[in-house]
Design an enzyme around this catalytic site. Structure first.
Site, PDB file in Angstrom:
ATOM      1  N   HIS A  52      -7.980   0.230   1.399  1.00  0.00           N
ATOM      2  CA  HIS A  52      -7.848   0.198   2.868  1.00  0.00           C
ATOM      3  C   HIS A  52      -8.774   1.235   3.534  1.00  0.00           C
ATOM      4  O   HIS A  52      -8.318   2.130   4.252  1.00  0.00           O
ATOM      5  CB  HIS A  52      -6.388   0.404   3.287  1.00  0.00           C
ATOM      6  CG  HIS A  52      -6.090  -0.117   4.669  1.00  0.00           C
ATOM      7  ND1 HIS A  52      -4.894  -0.687   5.015  1.00  0.00           N
ATOM      8  CD2 HIS A  52      -6.856  -0.159   5.801  1.00  0.00           C
ATOM      9  CE1 HIS A  52      -4.914  -1.042   6.290  1.00  0.00           C
ATOM     10  NE2 HIS A  52      -6.108  -0.726   6.787  1.00  0.00           N
ATOM     11  N   GLU A  96       0.871  -1.184   0.000  1.00  0.00           N
ATOM     12  CA  GLU A  96       0.000   0.000   0.000  1.00  0.00           C
ATOM     13  C   GLU A  96       0.904   1.228   0.000  1.00  0.00           C
ATOM     14  O   GLU A  96       1.897   1.245   0.743  1.00  0.00           O
ATOM     15  CB  GLU A  96      -0.891  -0.002   1.241  1.00  0.00           C
ATOM     16  CG  GLU A  96      -1.856  -1.169   1.238  1.00  0.00           C
ATOM     17  CD  GLU A  96      -2.744  -1.222   2.497  1.00  0.00           C
ATOM     18  OE1 GLU A  96      -2.722  -0.270   3.299  1.00  0.00           O
ATOM     19  OE2 GLU A  96      -3.449  -2.217   2.660  1.00  0.00           O
TER      20      GLU A  96
END
Ligand code: MLT
Length: 297
Positions: A271, A253
């Site tokens: 997320h 990420e």
């Protein structure tokens, strides 16, 4: 006392800090900039974007606390911080309901082809006959990890008429109408599988686990990237070993594997499990109160 708020905080949290005379600056810095800025601050508050590594902690000569707006503290070198006498604060439970609801958002999206329908309709297609979905009612949901989020997911699943199987490494005591089973049984029997485990449970789902799943099964990961081995997940999707995946947490990420993100059988989100107004209000209030308690001690 001055706190760096690196990844944001709700207005309620800001209010609590202000009322208690705690000065703060809201600004996201990339790692190298943060190294230069951190010596100015008595504390730092992060979500998941900022990594509080050993070098940041060493540079933060005045750090009296490190705070995480959320549950997982895996983006903070918390053992190192604590060994240096710096408390690490978090907000367990404040965002659990939001994460649990996102699990269902992905389950419904997968069961009803919502991502694919969105993409194709925007291209001018009308694929009514293609998207013959499934009801969640009557299906079996396997929950791996039965902490706060896992338990909320179970309650919701029961309300939707699902049968719930649970597997956890800890001893599970619950009044909920769920069946506590071995991991293999859960993998074999479930139509949907959702994971609610910490980051340290890396690779809890790999090739061997995908082999056990039904070809019609969907897997949902809203916990942490790498809990499901991403290469093995991609292979399972490509070979049709499973029907699809809902993914909110990725290994890399904010630059996840594009092959996974673009696979036609996935529902993806960046997320955002904890990203609701309600959760962030609760997180902001809890973390601000904890910061005040430490700094005013
Ligand atoms: C958590 O650990 O609670 C979440 O990762 C929080 C978040 O995304 O901010």
């Amino acid at each position: 006392m001055k706190i760096l708020i690196a990844d944001g905080i709700s207005p309620y949290g800001q209010e609590i800090l202000k009322k208690n005379g705690i000065d703060f600056h809201i600004q996201h810095y990339e790692h190298d900039e943060l190294l230069k800025e951190i010596p100015e601050y008595d504390g730092i508050l992060v979500r998941s974007a900022t990594k509080v590594t050993k070098d940041i902690i060493d540079a933060g000569k005045h750090l009296k606390l490190i705070a995480r707006g959320g549950t997982g503290i895996d983006n903070i070198d918390h053992e190192y911080a604590r060994s240096n006498g710096i408390p690490v604060l978090n907000t367990p439970g404040a965002n659990s309901a939001s994460v649990a609801e996102l699990v269902f958002a992905h389950m419904f999206a997968l069961a009803r082809f919502i991502p694919q329908a969105n993409i194709t309709m925007r291209k001018g297609e009308w694929n009514k006959k293609t998207y013959k979905g499934y009801e969640l009612a009557g299906k079996t949901l396997g929950i791996v990890g039965f902490g706060r989020i896992g338990q909320i997911v179970a309650r919701m699943a029961i309300a939707f008429g699902m049968k719930v199987l649970v597997y956890g490494q800890m001893d599970i005591q619950t009044d909920l109408e769920v069946n506590i089973v071995a991991k293999d049984e859960l993998l074999r029997e479930s139509d949907f599988i959702t994971l609610h485990v910490p980051k340290k449970a890396q690779n809890i789902i790999t090739k061997a686990e995908f082999e056990l799943m039904k070809p019609t099964a969907f897997i949902i990961n809203t916990s942490r990237g790498g809990v499901v081995n991403e290469d093995d997940l991609l292979e399972a999707l490509q070979s049709g070993k499973i029907a699809g995946a809902g993914i909110d947490a990725f290994l890399n990420e904010p630059t996840p594997n594009p092959a996974l993100v673009n696979h036609p059988s996935v529902s993806v989100t960046p997320h955002i499990g904890a990203s609701t107004k309600e959760a962030q209000d609760r997180v902001g209030i809890q973390i601000a109160e904890k910061i005040v308690a430490v700094l005013k001690k």
